[in-house]
Design a protein around this motif. Structure first.
Motif, PDB file in Angstrom:
ATOM      1  N   ASP A 133       0.815  -1.216   0.000  1.00  0.00           N
ATOM      2  CA  ASP A 133       0.000   0.000   0.000  1.00  0.00           C
ATOM      3  C   ASP A 133       0.850   1.269   0.000  1.00  0.00           C
ATOM      4  O   ASP A 133       0.368   2.349   0.341  1.00  0.00           O
ATOM      5  CB  ASP A 133      -0.959  -0.002   1.191  1.00  0.00           C
ATOM      6  CG  ASP A 133      -0.247  -0.128   2.531  1.00  0.00           C
ATOM      7  OD1 ASP A 133       0.989  -0.307   2.531  1.00  0.00           O
ATOM      8  OD2 ASP A 133      -0.913  -0.068   3.575  1.00  0.00           O
ATOM      9  N   VAL A 134       2.119   1.136  -0.405  1.00  0.00           N
ATOM     10  CA  VAL A 134       3.021   2.287  -0.492  1.00  0.00           C
ATOM     11  C   VAL A 134       3.143   2.724  -1.950  1.00  0.00           C
ATOM     12  O   VAL A 134       3.354   1.894  -2.840  1.00  0.00           O
ATOM     13  CB  VAL A 134       4.416   1.944   0.063  1.00  0.00           C
ATOM     14  CG1 VAL A 134       5.376   3.125  -0.119  1.00  0.00           C
ATOM     15  CG2 VAL A 134       4.330   1.557   1.530  1.00  0.00           C
ATOM     16  N   GLU A 135       2.998   4.026  -2.201  1.00  0.00           N
ATOM     17  CA  GLU A 135       3.105   4.576  -3.551  1.00  0.00           C
ATOM     18  C   GLU A 135       4.051   5.773  -3.539  1.00  0.00           C
ATOM     19  O   GLU A 135       4.029   6.577  -2.612  1.00  0.00           O
ATOM     20  CB  GLU A 135       1.743   5.056  -4.068  1.00  0.00           C
ATOM     21  CG  GLU A 135       0.696   3.976  -4.197  1.00  0.00           C
ATOM     22  CD  GLU A 135      -0.630   4.528  -4.695  1.00  0.00           C
ATOM     23  OE1 GLU A 135      -0.793   5.770  -4.681  1.00  0.00           O
ATOM     24  OE2 GLU A 135      -1.493   3.737  -5.078  1.00  0.00           O
ATOM     25  N   LEU A 136       4.858   5.867  -4.592  1.00  0.00           N
ATOM     26  CA  LEU A 136       5.716   7.038  -4.787  1.00  0.00           C
ATOM     27  C   LEU A 136       5.497   7.534  -6.203  1.00  0.00           C
ATOM     28  O   LEU A 136       5.655   6.768  -7.159  1.00  0.00           O
ATOM     29  CB  LEU A 136       7.183   6.682  -4.555  1.00  0.00           C
ATOM     30  CG  LEU A 136       8.198   7.834  -4.542  1.00  0.00           C
ATOM     31  CD1 LEU A 136       9.474   7.391  -3.835  1.00  0.00           C
ATOM     32  CD2 LEU A 136       8.566   8.321  -5.948  1.00  0.00           C
ATOM     33  N   ASP A 137       5.119   8.795  -6.337  1.00  0.00           N
ATOM     34  CA  ASP A 137       4.951   9.412  -7.650  1.00  0.00           C
ATOM     35  C   ASP A 137       6.275  10.078  -8.031  1.00  0.00           C
ATOM     36  O   ASP A 137       6.661  11.075  -7.419  1.00  0.00           O
ATOM     37  CB  ASP A 137       3.831  10.451  -7.598  1.00  0.00           C
ATOM     38  CG  ASP A 137       3.482  10.992  -8.982  1.00  0.00           C
ATOM     39  OD1 ASP A 137       4.403  11.104  -9.821  1.00  0.00           O
ATOM     40  OD2 ASP A 137       2.304  11.306  -9.222  1.00  0.00           O
ATOM     41  N   PRO A 138       7.003   9.537  -9.034  1.00  0.00           N
ATOM     42  CA  PRO A 138       8.301  10.111  -9.395  1.00  0.00           C
ATOM     43  C   PRO A 138       8.207  11.534  -9.937  1.00  0.00           C
ATOM     44  O   PRO A 138       9.200  12.260  -9.921  1.00  0.00           O
ATOM     45  CB  PRO A 138       8.820   9.156 -10.481  1.00  0.00           C
ATOM     46  CG  PRO A 138       8.030   7.906 -10.323  1.00  0.00           C
ATOM     47  CD  PRO A 138       6.688   8.340  -9.832  1.00  0.00           C
ATOM     48  N   ASP A 139       7.032  11.928 -10.430  1.00  0.00           N
ATOM     49  CA  ASP A 139       6.877  13.270 -10.988  1.00  0.00           C
ATOM     50  C   ASP A 139       6.671  14.323  -9.900  1.00  0.00           C
ATOM     51  O   ASP A 139       7.267  15.403  -9.934  1.00  0.00           O
ATOM     52  CB  ASP A 139       5.715  13.302 -11.975  1.00  0.00           C
ATOM     53  CG  ASP A 139       5.941  12.389 -13.166  1.00  0.00           C
ATOM     54  OD1 ASP A 139       7.106  12.280 -13.613  1.00  0.00           O
ATOM     55  OD2 ASP A 139       4.976  11.763 -13.637  1.00  0.00           O
ATOM     56  N   THR A 140       5.821  14.021  -8.930  1.00  0.00           N
ATOM     57  CA  THR A 140       5.524  14.987  -7.868  1.00  0.00           C
ATOM     58  C   THR A 140       6.329  14.737  -6.596  1.00  0.00           C
ATOM     59  O   THR A 140       6.324  15.577  -5.696  1.00  0.00           O
ATOM     60  CB  THR A 140       4.032  14.949  -7.511  1.00  0.00           C
ATOM     61  OG1 THR A 140       3.721  13.659  -6.934  1.00  0.00           O
ATOM     62  CG2 THR A 140       3.169  15.166  -8.750  1.00  0.00           C
ATOM     63  N   LEU A 141       6.983  13.542  -6.520  1.00  0.00           N
ATOM     64  CA  LEU A 141       7.735  13.116  -5.337  1.00  0.00           C
ATOM     65  C   LEU A 141       6.837  12.968  -4.111  1.00  0.00           C
ATOM     66  O   LEU A 141       7.302  13.036  -2.967  1.00  0.00           O
ATOM     67  CB  LEU A 141       8.897  14.072  -5.035  1.00  0.00           C
ATOM     68  CG  LEU A 141       9.934  14.212  -6.156  1.00  0.00           C
ATOM     69  CD1 LEU A 141      11.064  15.140  -5.715  1.00  0.00           C
ATOM     70  CD2 LEU A 141      10.490  12.860  -6.572  1.00  0.00           C
ATOM     71  N   GLU A 142       5.560  12.752  -4.345  1.00  0.00           N
ATOM     72  CA  GLU A 142       4.620  12.519  -3.240  1.00  0.00           C
ATOM     73  C   GLU A 142       4.614  11.041  -2.890  1.00  0.00           C
ATOM     74  O   GLU A 142       4.559  10.180  -3.762  1.00  0.00           O
ATOM     75  CB  GLU A 142       3.214  12.967  -3.626  1.00  0.00           C
ATOM     76  CG  GLU A 142       2.213  12.805  -2.488  1.00  0.00           C
ATOM     77  CD  GLU A 142       0.831  13.308  -2.856  1.00  0.00           C
ATOM     78  OE1 GLU A 142       0.496  14.438  -2.458  1.00  0.00           O
ATOM     79  OE2 GLU A 142       0.107  12.579  -3.561  1.00  0.00           O
ATOM     80  N   VAL A 143       4.662  10.755  -1.602  1.00  0.00           N
ATOM     81  CA  VAL A 143       4.621   9.383  -1.095  1.00  0.00           C
ATOM     82  C   VAL A 143       3.349   9.205  -0.285  1.00  0.00           C
ATOM     83  O   VAL A 143       2.988  10.068   0.522  1.00  0.00           O
ATOM     84  CB  VAL A 143       5.854   9.077  -0.218  1.00  0.00           C
ATOM     85  CG1 VAL A 143       5.724   7.708   0.442  1.00  0.00           C
ATOM     86  CG2 VAL A 143       7.125   9.158  -1.055  1.00  0.00           C
ATOM     87  N   ARG A 144       2.672   8.087  -0.511  1.00  0.00           N
ATOM     88  CA  ARG A 144       1.478   7.756   0.261  1.00  0.00           C
ATOM     89  C   ARG A 144       1.579   6.336   0.779  1.00  0.00           C
ATOM     90  O   ARG A 144       2.120   5.459   0.104  1.00  0.00           O
ATOM     91  CB  ARG A 144       0.203   7.884  -0.588  1.00  0.00           C
ATOM     92  CG  ARG A 144      -0.162   9.319  -0.970  1.00  0.00           C
ATOM     93  CD  ARG A 144      -1.407   9.355  -1.850  1.00  0.00           C
ATOM     94  NE  ARG A 144      -1.786  10.703  -2.188  1.00  0.00           N
ATOM     95  CZ  ARG A 144      -2.619  11.463  -1.481  1.00  0.00           C
ATOM     96  NH1 ARG A 144      -3.179  10.965  -0.383  1.00  0.00           N
ATOM     97  NH2 ARG A 144      -2.902  12.688  -1.849  1.00  0.00           N
ATOM     98  N   ARG A 145       1.054   6.116   1.962  1.00  0.00           N
ATOM     99  CA  ARG A 145       0.857   4.764   2.454  1.00  0.00           C
ATOM    100  C   ARG A 145      -0.574   4.636   2.930  1.00  0.00           C
ATOM    101  O   ARG A 145      -1.040   5.430   3.755  1.00  0.00           O
ATOM    102  CB  ARG A 145       1.813   4.419   3.592  1.00  0.00           C
ATOM    103  CG  ARG A 145       1.523   2.992   4.096  1.00  0.00           C
ATOM    104  CD  ARG A 145       2.656   2.271   4.727  1.00  0.00           C
ATOM    105  NE  ARG A 145       2.389   0.838   4.648  1.00  0.00           N
ATOM    106  CZ  ARG A 145       2.937  -0.067   5.439  1.00  0.00           C
ATOM    107  NH1 ARG A 145       3.834   0.287   6.341  1.00  0.00           N
ATOM    108  NH2 ARG A 145       2.631  -1.352   5.303  1.00  0.00           N
ATOM    109  N   ALA A 146      -1.284   3.639   2.389  1.00  0.00           N
ATOM    110  CA  ALA A 146      -2.702   3.437   2.713  1.00  0.00           C
ATOM    111  C   ALA A 146      -3.497   4.723   2.515  1.00  0.00           C
ATOM    112  O   ALA A 146      -4.410   5.035   3.263  1.00  0.00           O
ATOM    113  CB  ALA A 146      -2.863   2.915   4.134  1.00  0.00           C
ATOM    114  N   GLY A 147      -3.098   5.511   1.485  1.00  0.00           N
ATOM    115  CA  GLY A 147      -3.801   6.729   1.151  1.00  0.00           C
ATOM    116  C   GLY A 147      -3.362   7.956   1.922  1.00  0.00           C
ATOM    117  O   GLY A 147      -3.811   9.069   1.626  1.00  0.00           O
TER     118      GLY A 147
END
Length: 226
Positions: A133-147
């Motif tokens: 449930d971990v996401e990293l957006d390489p464009d915005t450098l935003e990281v989310r876990r479980a939203g």
């Protein structure tokens, strides 16, 4: 990048088999055994694809698919079912499914169908790096876990990205240091351990631990069975 798959079935042996095979082939896998758990898990983890049993203890898989589509879910849905009537298959696709596989099935065929559906359905959001449930957006450098947004320092971002690009692999401290800091690791340096600790303190409160220590060697990004 590892595609995330949610397996929804009330047969524990089949779930365990699918999890083992899919994880061996590089997918990140979670599971649910009921319709209610499927809807809740899909909303929380936002999988790329759902393997969805039609007959569940507390409801119908087709209704689960309809509810997910109504809620805006774009996850691909592959129905798994013992029903082999053509009318059922047509109904499943009409409810928003992307494919239909009849039980019992050959595992190689299922893998081929999963990959084919993912090729057809994954959108421009696939530039996201994901594991569990971990996401990293390489464009915005935003990281989310479980939203939830997780603020990270530039070095923590580089470290997390390296793990996300190499899920399941056991990475030595020297490998991590070369990739993240672009220098050779000094014999007495504990900088890798320090920054893994920083990541754990920010990610672990939001879900199960994902950074596994291999003593005397390094770390792996891997969800351990609960």
């Amino acid at each position: 990048m590892s595609a995330r798959i949610l397996v929804v079935d009330d047969q524990p042996n089949l779930v365990d088999l699918l999890r083992t095979v899919l994880e061996f082939h590089g997918f990140a896998v979670s599971a649910a055994g009921t319709a209610a758990a499927a809807v809740e898990t899909a909303a929380r983890e936002r999988p790329d694809l759902i393997l969805l049993d039609v007959m569940l203890p507390d409801g119908d898989g087709m209704d689960v698919c309809r509810r997910l589509r109504t809620a805006g879910s774009e996850a691909a849905v592959v129905f798994l079912t013992a029903r082999d009537a053509r009318a059922d298959e047509i109904a499943g696709l009409a409810y928003g499914g992307d494919d239909w596989i009849t039980k019992p099935f050959d595992m190689d065929v299922l893998l081929a169908r999963v990959r084919a559906v993912l090729r057809r359905t994954r959108t421009t959001t696939t530039n996201l790096l994901r594991y569990d449930d971990v996401e990293l957006d390489p464009d915005t450098l935003e990281v989310r876990r479980a939203g939830t947004v997780v603020p990270l320092s530039p070095t923590e971002l580089r470290l997390l990205r390296y793990f996300l690009e190499n899920p399941h692999r056991v990475l030595s401290r020297a490998q991590i240091y070369r990739a993240v800091w672009e220098f050779e690791l000094g014999a007495s340096s504990n900088v890798v351990d320090t920054y893994v600790g920083y990541l754990r303190r920010k990610l672990d409160p939001l879900g199960p631990p994902l950074l596994v220590t291999h003593r005397g060697f390094g770390y792996a990004l891997r969800r351990t069975p609960s």
